[in-house]
Design a protein around this motif. Structure first.
Motif, short mmCIF file in Angstrom:
data_model
loop_
_atom_site.label_atom_id
_atom_site.label_comp_id
_atom_site.label_asym_id
_atom_site.label_seq_id
_atom_site.Cartn_x
_atom_site.Cartn_y
_atom_site.Cartn_z
N GLY A 144 0.81 -1.20 0.00
CA GLY A 144 0.00 0.00 0.00
C GLY A 144 0.85 1.26 0.00
N ASN A 145 0.20 2.38 -0.26
CA ASN A 145 0.88 3.67 -0.31
C ASN A 145 0.62 4.41 1.01
OD1 ASN A 145 1.62 6.40 -0.82
ND2 ASN A 145 1.41 6.04 -3.02
N SER A 146 1.63 4.42 1.88
CA SER A 146 1.45 5.02 3.21
C SER A 146 1.26 6.53 3.12
CB SER A 146 2.66 4.69 4.10
OG SER A 146 3.86 5.14 3.52
N THR A 147 1.93 7.18 2.18
CA THR A 147 1.77 8.63 2.03
C THR A 147 0.35 8.99 1.65
OG1 THR A 147 4.08 8.86 1.35
CG2 THR A 147 2.60 10.68 0.83
N ARG A 148 -0.20 8.28 0.68
CA ARG A 148 -1.57 8.53 0.25
C ARG A 148 -2.55 8.23 1.38
NH1 ARG A 148 -3.03 5.73 -5.21
NH2 ARG A 148 -2.84 3.86 -3.91
N GLU A 149 -2.28 7.19 2.14
CA GLU A 149 -3.14 6.84 3.27
C GLU A 149 -3.19 7.97 4.29
OE1 GLU A 149 -5.55 4.33 5.73
OE2 GLU A 149 -4.90 4.09 3.65
N CYS A 150 -2.01 8.50 4.65
CA CYS A 150 -1.95 9.56 5.67
C CYS A 150 -2.59 10.85 5.17
CB CYS A 150 -0.49 9.81 6.06
SG CYS A 150 0.31 8.44 6.91
N LEU A 151 -2.31 11.22 3.93
CA LEU A 151 -2.89 12.45 3.38
C LEU A 151 -4.41 12.32 3.26
CD1 LEU A 151 -0.30 13.38 0.60
CD2 LEU A 151 -0.66 14.51 2.80
N GLY A 152 -4.88 11.18 2.81
CA GLY A 152 -6.32 10.98 2.67
C GLY A 152 -7.04 11.04 4.00
N GLN A 153 -6.50 10.33 4.99
CA GLN A 153 -7.13 10.33 6.31
C GLN A 153 -7.08 11.71 6.93
OE1 GLN A 153 -8.01 7.49 8.48
NE2 GLN A 153 -7.47 5.78 7.16
N GLY A 154 -5.94 12.40 6.80
CA GLY A 154 -5.82 13.73 7.40
C GLY A 154 -6.77 14.73 6.78
N THR A 155 -6.86 14.72 5.45
CA THR A 155 -7.78 15.63 4.75
C THR A 155 -9.22 15.36 5.15
OG1 THR A 155 -6.26 15.71 2.86
CG2 THR A 155 -8.53 16.44 2.50
N ALA A 156 -9.59 14.07 5.20
CA ALA A 156 -10.96 13.71 5.58
C ALA A 156 -11.28 14.16 7.00
CB ALA A 156 -11.16 12.21 5.45
N ASN A 157 -10.33 13.99 7.92
CA ASN A 157 -10.56 14.38 9.31
C ASN A 157 -10.71 15.89 9.46
OD1 ASN A 157 -10.64 11.86 10.54
ND2 ASN A 157 -8.43 11.76 10.81
N VAL A 158 -9.92 16.65 8.72
CA VAL A 158 -10.04 18.11 8.78
C VAL A 158 -11.41 18.55 8.28
CG1 VAL A 158 -9.17 20.28 7.84
CG2 VAL A 158 -7.57 18.54 8.61
N ILE A 159 -11.84 18.02 7.14
CA ILE A 159 -13.13 18.39 6.58
C ILE A 159 -14.27 17.94 7.49
CG2 ILE A 159 -14.71 18.02 4.64
CD1 ILE A 159 -12.25 17.74 2.85
N THR A 160 -14.17 16.72 8.02
CA THR A 160 -15.21 16.20 8.91
C THR A 160 -15.37 17.07 10.15
OG1 THR A 160 -14.76 13.94 8.18
CG2 THR A 160 -15.93 14.19 10.26
N GLY A 161 -14.27 17.61 10.65
CA GLY A 161 -14.34 18.45 11.84
C GLY A 161 -15.24 19.65 11.68
N PHE A 162 -15.33 20.21 10.47
CA PHE A 162 -16.19 21.36 10.22
C PHE A 162 -17.67 20.99 10.24
CE2 PHE A 162 -12.17 22.88 8.48
CZ PHE A 162 -12.13 24.17 8.97
N PHE A 163 -17.96 19.71 10.25
CA PHE A 163 -19.35 19.24 10.31
C PHE A 163 -19.65 18.54 11.64
CE2 PHE A 163 -18.39 19.66 5.86
CZ PHE A 163 -19.54 20.21 5.33
N GLY A 164 -18.77 18.74 12.62
CA GLY A 164 -19.00 18.19 13.95
C GLY A 164 -18.68 16.71 14.07
N GLY A 165 -17.94 16.17 13.11
CA GLY A 165 -17.62 14.74 13.14
C GLY A 165 -16.40 14.45 14.00
N MET A 166 -16.29 13.18 14.41
CA MET A 166 -15.14 12.74 15.19
C MET A 166 -13.98 12.39 14.25
SD MET A 166 -17.09 10.18 17.82
CE MET A 166 -15.54 9.46 18.33
N GLY A 167 -12.77 12.53 14.77
CA GLY A 167 -11.61 12.10 14.02
C GLY A 167 -11.60 10.59 13.89
N GLY A 168 -11.14 10.08 12.76
CA GLY A 168 -11.13 8.63 12.54
C GLY A 168 -9.81 8.17 11.96
N CYS A 169 -9.64 6.87 11.93
CA CYS A 169 -8.44 6.28 11.34
C CYS A 169 -8.81 4.92 10.78
CB CYS A 169 -7.32 6.16 12.38
SG CYS A 169 -7.70 5.05 13.74
N ALA A 170 -7.83 4.22 10.26
CA ALA A 170 -8.08 2.90 9.70
C ALA A 170 -8.59 1.97 10.81
CB ALA A 170 -6.80 2.34 9.10
N MET A 171 -9.70 1.28 10.54
CA MET A 171 -10.30 0.36 11.52
C MET A 171 -9.80 -1.05 11.23
SD MET A 171 -14.18 1.83 11.65
CE MET A 171 -14.67 0.59 12.84
#
Length: 311
Positions: A144-171
């Motif tokens: 897998g691509n660890s860089t893409r994984e980190c950037l994707g998760q980080g971007t999603a968490n930042v955007i989710t925060g503006f909608f009151g969502g919790m931070g998440g990671c790979a389950m």
């Protein structure tokens, strides 16, 4: 460190299922199930695990976990069995989120207050995501691509925060279920997210009727699939430092539930162990020149750990 991480996480997931065998899973110190209720719970859990284990031997076209949940749910509904269901814990119904308005001032004082918590959450999320990625790579024999994984998760968490969502990671639990069910591409993760959204918005009343025993059985199979059983077999064959790191990381994960602390501790111990072993590798040759001077030729790493052998 990887072995200790997955072993500790598997034990934590296993411990998290214990409340399901109490009369009120959401109430601390609730009394354990007894008599027929306990036997019914155990029977449904064992049935779920048996379906998940045996169905792939017949066909892999249908996810065994899904078949197990549907079978146990229909059995409970059809025979009107008195057992705990998802609704007994909480309602999963919801609606689409809206953009939140921040009521705190965005200044230096606010940033210094939230920075430590942000760092810990980011560290835990990144560590678990990358560890999960490594585990999935081993199971699928891919990279897998660890860089893409980190950037994707980080971007999603930042955007989710503006909608009151919790931070998440790979389950790791859902990832193992996806892999065991045959999911290999991006579509498996996308489908999981879309179906989860549909369940929350439109089908919560159906999902809430799923017996907790079925979900507990699924998670027990996740535990069995997550735990690195080979690590027990190789403990006596690997260097003592590596064996100690496996046990230490597992213990810290189970005791503190702090994945960042466990992994960082394992990395530090591994680094110190590597330095200690490297310090033993230094050796020298020497020769005497015609003018009577003696020259030493050093081989191996010369650093603080090898000073004693050097002297």
């Amino acid at each position: 460190v990887m072995f200790g991480f997955v072993n500790g996480l598997a034990i934590v997931i296993f411990e998290a299922q214990f409340p399901m065998f109490t009369e009120s899973p959401t109430t601390p110190d609730s009394s354990w199930l007894t008599g027929n209720d306990l036997f019914l719970m155990l029977g449904l859990v064992i049935l779920t695990m048996a379906i998940i284990y045996l169905l792939p031997k017949l066909t892999t076209q249908i996810p065994s976990s899904l078949v197990a949940i549907l079978t146990v749910s229909l059995l409970v509904i059809g025979f009107d069995l008195d057992t705990l269901i998802v609704q007994n814990m909480a309602s999963i119904g919801g609606e689409l989120p809206s953009l939140v308005s921040f009521s705190i001032p965005i200044n230096w004082e606010t940033l210094t207050f939230i920075a430590p918590f942000s760092f810990i959450l980011a560290a835990v999320g990144l560590i678990e995501s990358l560890m999960t990625l490594t585990l999935i790579d081993e199971l699928t024999e891919t990279r897998g691509n660890s860089t893409r994984e980190c950037l994707g998760q980080g971007t999603a968490n930042v955007i989710t925060g503006f909608f009151g969502g919790m931070g998440g990671c790979a389950m790791i639990g859902q990832s193992i279920i996806n892999i065991r069910s045959g999911g290999r591409g991006r579509l498996s993760g996308i489908s999981a997210g879309i179906f989860l959204l549909v369940f929350i918005l439109f089908a919560s009343s159906l999902i809430e009727r799923i017996p907790l025993a079925a979900l507990t059985g699924v998670m027990f199979m996740v535990v069995l699939g997550t735990f690195e059983w080979s690590s027990i077999r190789i403990l006596r064959k690997i260097p003592k430092t590596d064996a100690f790191v496996i046990v230490l990381v597992s213990a810290i994960t189970v005791i503190t539930h702090n994945l960042a602390l466990a992994v960082i501790s394992g990395v530090i111990i591994s680094a110190l162990g590597f330095a200690w072993e490297s310090a033993k590798q230094i050796h020298r040759d020497s020769e005497v020149n015609k003018d009577g001077t003696k020259v030493y030729f050093l081989h191996g790493p010369l650093f603080f750990g090898s000073v004693t052998d050097f002297n």
